[in-house]
Scaffold this motif. Structure first.
Motif, PDB file in Angstrom:
ATOM      1  N   PRO A 114       0.838  -1.227   0.118  1.00  0.00           N
ATOM      2  CA  PRO A 114       0.012   0.025   0.077  1.00  0.00           C
ATOM      3  C   PRO A 114       0.727   1.262   0.068  1.00  0.00           C
ATOM      4  CG  PRO A 114      -0.835  -1.609   1.608  1.00  0.00           C
ATOM      5  CD  PRO A 114       0.583  -1.921   1.176  1.00  0.00           C
ATOM      6  N   PRO A 115       0.113   2.319  -0.538  1.00  0.00           N
ATOM      7  CA  PRO A 115       0.994   3.595  -0.342  1.00  0.00           C
ATOM      8  C   PRO A 115       1.311   3.940   0.752  1.00  0.00           C
ATOM      9  CG  PRO A 115      -0.919   3.482  -2.032  1.00  0.00           C
ATOM     10  CD  PRO A 115      -0.878   2.563  -1.155  1.00  0.00           C
ATOM     11  N   GLY A 116       2.331   4.791   1.366  1.00  0.00           N
ATOM     12  CA  GLY A 116       2.769   5.134   2.540  1.00  0.00           C
ATOM     13  C   GLY A 116       3.489   4.198   3.382  1.00  0.00           C
ATOM     14  N   ILE A 117       3.709   2.914   2.857  1.00  0.00           N
ATOM     15  CA  ILE A 117       4.250   2.013   3.592  1.00  0.00           C
ATOM     16  C   ILE A 117       5.875   1.809   2.706  1.00  0.00           C
ATOM     17  CG2 ILE A 117       4.815  -0.532   4.429  1.00  0.00           C
ATOM     18  CD1 ILE A 117       1.889  -0.790   4.801  1.00  0.00           C
ATOM     19  N   SER A 118       6.967   1.987   3.578  1.00  0.00           N
ATOM     20  CA  SER A 118       8.369   1.973   2.647  1.00  0.00           C
ATOM     21  C   SER A 118       8.551   0.615   2.480  1.00  0.00           C
ATOM     22  CB  SER A 118       9.560   2.591   3.728  1.00  0.00           C
ATOM     23  OG  SER A 118       9.489   1.611   4.643  1.00  0.00           O
ATOM     24  N   GLN A 166      -7.398  -6.939  17.804  1.00  0.00           N
ATOM     25  CA  GLN A 166      -8.408  -6.390  17.012  1.00  0.00           C
ATOM     26  C   GLN A 166      -9.398  -7.314  16.669  1.00  0.00           C
ATOM     27  OE1 GLN A 166      -6.249  -6.104  13.100  1.00  0.00           O
ATOM     28  NE2 GLN A 166      -8.111  -6.186  11.910  1.00  0.00           N
ATOM     29  N   ILE A 167      -9.414  -8.469  17.155  1.00  0.00           N
ATOM     30  CA  ILE A 167     -10.675  -9.431  16.919  1.00  0.00           C
ATOM     31  C   ILE A 167     -11.267  -9.466  18.395  1.00  0.00           C
ATOM     32  CG2 ILE A 167      -9.742 -10.682  15.378  1.00  0.00           C
ATOM     33  CD1 ILE A 167      -9.021 -12.924  17.337  1.00  0.00           C
ATOM     34  N   GLY A 168     -10.967  -8.580  19.307  1.00  0.00           N
ATOM     35  CA  GLY A 168     -11.564  -8.427  20.699  1.00  0.00           C
ATOM     36  C   GLY A 168     -11.364  -9.521  21.711  1.00  0.00           C
ATOM     37  N   ALA A 169     -10.160 -10.261  21.446  1.00  0.00           N
ATOM     38  CA  ALA A 169      -9.587 -10.941  22.522  1.00  0.00           C
ATOM     39  C   ALA A 169      -8.912 -10.362  23.523  1.00  0.00           C
ATOM     40  CB  ALA A 169      -8.906 -12.171  21.620  1.00  0.00           C
ATOM     41  N   LYS A 170      -8.163 -11.159  24.366  1.00  0.00           N
ATOM     42  CA  LYS A 170      -7.378 -10.270  25.596  1.00  0.00           C
ATOM     43  C   LYS A 170      -6.142 -11.061  25.547  1.00  0.00           C
ATOM     44  CE  LYS A 170     -11.762  -9.497  28.377  1.00  0.00           C
ATOM     45  NZ  LYS A 170     -12.157  -9.516  29.651  1.00  0.00           N
ATOM     46  N   PRO A 171      -5.288 -10.307  25.123  1.00  0.00           N
ATOM     47  CA  PRO A 171      -3.726 -11.007  25.088  1.00  0.00           C
ATOM     48  C   PRO A 171      -3.137 -10.696  26.194  1.00  0.00           C
ATOM     49  CG  PRO A 171      -3.812  -8.885  23.867  1.00  0.00           C
ATOM     50  CD  PRO A 171      -5.264  -9.070  24.156  1.00  0.00           C
ATOM     51  N   VAL A 172      -2.269 -11.716  26.790  1.00  0.00           N
ATOM     52  CA  VAL A 172      -1.444 -11.550  28.098  1.00  0.00           C
ATOM     53  C   VAL A 172      -0.043 -11.634  27.470  1.00  0.00           C
ATOM     54  CG1 VAL A 172      -0.948 -12.250  30.237  1.00  0.00           C
ATOM     55  CG2 VAL A 172      -3.288 -12.037  29.637  1.00  0.00           C
ATOM     56  N   ALA A 173       0.890 -10.789  27.615  1.00  0.00           N
ATOM     57  CA  ALA A 173       2.174 -11.028  27.148  1.00  0.00           C
ATOM     58  C   ALA A 173       2.935 -11.634  28.006  1.00  0.00           C
ATOM     59  CB  ALA A 173       2.719  -9.604  26.473  1.00  0.00           C
ATOM     60  N   GLY A 174       3.746 -12.879  27.626  1.00  0.00           N
ATOM     61  CA  GLY A 174       4.538 -13.675  28.453  1.00  0.00           C
ATOM     62  C   GLY A 174       5.899 -13.352  28.342  1.00  0.00           C
ATOM     63  N   VAL A 175       6.543 -12.863  29.078  1.00  0.00           N
ATOM     64  CA  VAL A 175       7.786 -12.267  28.863  1.00  0.00           C
ATOM     65  C   VAL A 175       8.813 -12.295  29.885  1.00  0.00           C
ATOM     66  CG1 VAL A 175       7.227 -10.532  27.120  1.00  0.00           C
ATOM     67  CG2 VAL A 175       7.274  -9.885  29.717  1.00  0.00           C
ATOM     68  N   LEU A 260      -0.957  -6.323   5.443  1.00  0.00           N
ATOM     69  CA  LEU A 260      -0.374  -5.028   4.842  1.00  0.00           C
ATOM     70  C   LEU A 260      -1.456  -3.604   4.960  1.00  0.00           C
ATOM     71  CD1 LEU A 260       1.202  -6.193   1.591  1.00  0.00           C
ATOM     72  CD2 LEU A 260       2.541  -5.352   3.613  1.00  0.00           C
ATOM     73  N   LYS A 261      -2.781  -4.276   4.825  1.00  0.00           N
ATOM     74  CA  LYS A 261      -3.694  -3.037   5.120  1.00  0.00           C
ATOM     75  C   LYS A 261      -3.982  -2.665   6.346  1.00  0.00           C
ATOM     76  CE  LYS A 261      -6.557  -4.281   1.169  1.00  0.00           C
ATOM     77  NZ  LYS A 261      -8.043  -5.134   0.781  1.00  0.00           N
ATOM     78  N   ASP A 262      -3.595  -3.700   7.542  1.00  0.00           N
ATOM     79  CA  ASP A 262      -3.579  -3.327   8.712  1.00  0.00           C
ATOM     80  C   ASP A 262      -2.422  -2.334   9.275  1.00  0.00           C
ATOM     81  OD1 ASP A 262      -5.830  -4.700   9.571  1.00  0.00           O
ATOM     82  OD2 ASP A 262      -4.937  -6.207  10.366  1.00  0.00           O
ATOM     83  N   ALA A 263      -1.248  -2.540   8.643  1.00  0.00           N
ATOM     84  CA  ALA A 263      -0.085  -1.734   8.732  1.00  0.00           C
ATOM     85  C   ALA A 263      -0.480  -0.388   8.284  1.00  0.00           C
ATOM     86  CB  ALA A 263       1.178  -2.554   8.158  1.00  0.00           C
ATOM     87  N   ALA A 264      -0.934  -0.289   7.187  1.00  0.00           N
ATOM     88  CA  ALA A 264      -1.479   1.103   6.628  1.00  0.00           C
ATOM     89  C   ALA A 264      -2.110   1.777   7.309  1.00  0.00           C
ATOM     90  CB  ALA A 264      -1.753   0.893   5.073  1.00  0.00           C
ATOM     91  N   LEU A 265      -2.929   1.182   8.013  1.00  0.00           N
ATOM     92  CA  LEU A 265      -4.114   1.919   8.877  1.00  0.00           C
ATOM     93  C   LEU A 265      -3.432   2.321  10.315  1.00  0.00           C
ATOM     94  CD1 LEU A 265      -7.426  -0.191   8.020  1.00  0.00           C
ATOM     95  CD2 LEU A 265      -6.833   2.247   7.414  1.00  0.00           C
ATOM     96  N   GLY A 266      -2.132   1.751  10.581  1.00  0.00           N
ATOM     97  CA  GLY A 266      -1.601   1.902  11.833  1.00  0.00           C
ATOM     98  C   GLY A 266      -1.920   0.810  12.892  1.00  0.00           C
TER      99      GLY A 266
END
Length: 300
Positions: A114-118, A166-175, A260-266
């Motif tokens: 998409p335009p705007g993505i390098s 994005q799909i409404g789930a609840k992520p928990v980052a394990g780090v 790519l569309k998600d990336a273009a939308l931020g």
């Protein structure tokens, strides 16, 4: 054309900038003039020969799975693309990869940028974007489900977390404990994946960090599911009490287009930690081996 040639399995000294013929696209294929390519951990595994029995490379080989550039030529029967289109490309690990001036691959492994993505951003999104989504889809997660993402600050983990939100789930980052603050900023909730939990509280988990792959199982209840992109340690799942989906990246042009569309939308961000010239690929491999906290991109 210039290309980084892997002359033999081994260290980074086996990667040498050299010359080889420009490939020609066959039926259903696309020739891409490559402007940027990314280095993935799997490239290091291929270089060192750990996959030589399963994926024998025709040496000298060209590594690199992720690229962005412009369409230079179309093979017979290709539609929906034209010379000059800006695209990303998902190369197979066949020794004819992306670390070169030009590359040929099936049109089904190419998506318009998409335009705007390098080009650098585009190259960083290919396999991480696809794999992150594929882990979530494998679990059949629904709105409201809590999902543990081990390796949540890796590139695949970041994509999975952003897709889950994005799909409404609840992520928990394990780090690891020193990165809990950063992980909470990304996911909203985080836990120390190295600490044993008092109880298994998750029905769903994604395992994307090899050093702690065994610890993930302690967090998942009986009958739960884990989508794993790293090997499961022996004896980590006695009695198969947890269902494990062992995943390997698969190319998917429609899914790549959505990434790519998600990336273009931020709505999707994958950090690039370093951009290096193509002839410094060895330095990129060393940085990847040291655990670079983001994508390493080569500018062609």
């Amino acid at each position: 054309m210039k290309a980084v040639l892997l002359n033999g399995y081994g260290g980074i000294d086996q990667l040498v900038l050299g010359e080889c013929p420009i490939p020609k696209p066959g039926p259903g294929e696309v020739l891409v003039k490559i402007s940027a390519s990314a280095v993935n951990p799997f490239d290091l595994i291929l270089r060192q020969g750990y996959m030589a029995q399963l994926i024998p490379l025709p040496l000298p080989a060209v590594l690199g799975g992720d690229a962005a550039g412009t369409v230079a030529q179309l093979g017979l029967g290709v539609t929906g693309l034209a010379a000059g289109d800006r695209v990303v490309a998902d190369f197979a690990p066949n020794g004819k990869g992306a670390h070169a001036e030009y590359g040929v691959l099936p049109a089904t492994s190419v998506a318009k940028l998409p335009p705007g993505i390098s080009f650098e951003q585009g190259a960083s999104l290919v396999k991480a974007g696809l794999t992150g989504r594929q882990t979530v889809d494998a679990l059949g997660v629904k709105t409201g489900d809590r999902v543990l993402v081990s390796g949540g600050l890796g590139t695949v983990g970041r994509v999975a977390i952003q897709y889950l939100k994005q799909i409404g789930a609840k992520p928990v980052a394990g780090v690891r404990p020193q990165r809990l603050g950063e992980a909470r900023e990304l996911a909203g909730e985080a836990l120390d994946i190295t600490a044993a939990p008092s109880a298994a509280t998750f029905n769903f988990a994604i395992s994307a960090a090899a050093p702690v792959a065994g610890q993930v199982f302690a967090h998942v209840s009986d009958g739960g599911q884990i989508a794993a992109i790293v090997p499961t340690p022996q004896d980590a799942n006695p009695g198969d009490r947890v269902r494990v989906h062992q995943l390997y990246h698969r190319t998917d042009a429609a899914m790549l287009d959505a990434v790519l569309k998600d990336a273009a939308l931020g709505a999707l961000v994958v950090p690039i930690v370093r951009v290096l010239p193509l002839d410094q690929i060895g330095e990129a491999h060393l940085a990847a081996a040291a655990g670079a906290p983001g994508k390493l991109v080569l500018r062609h």
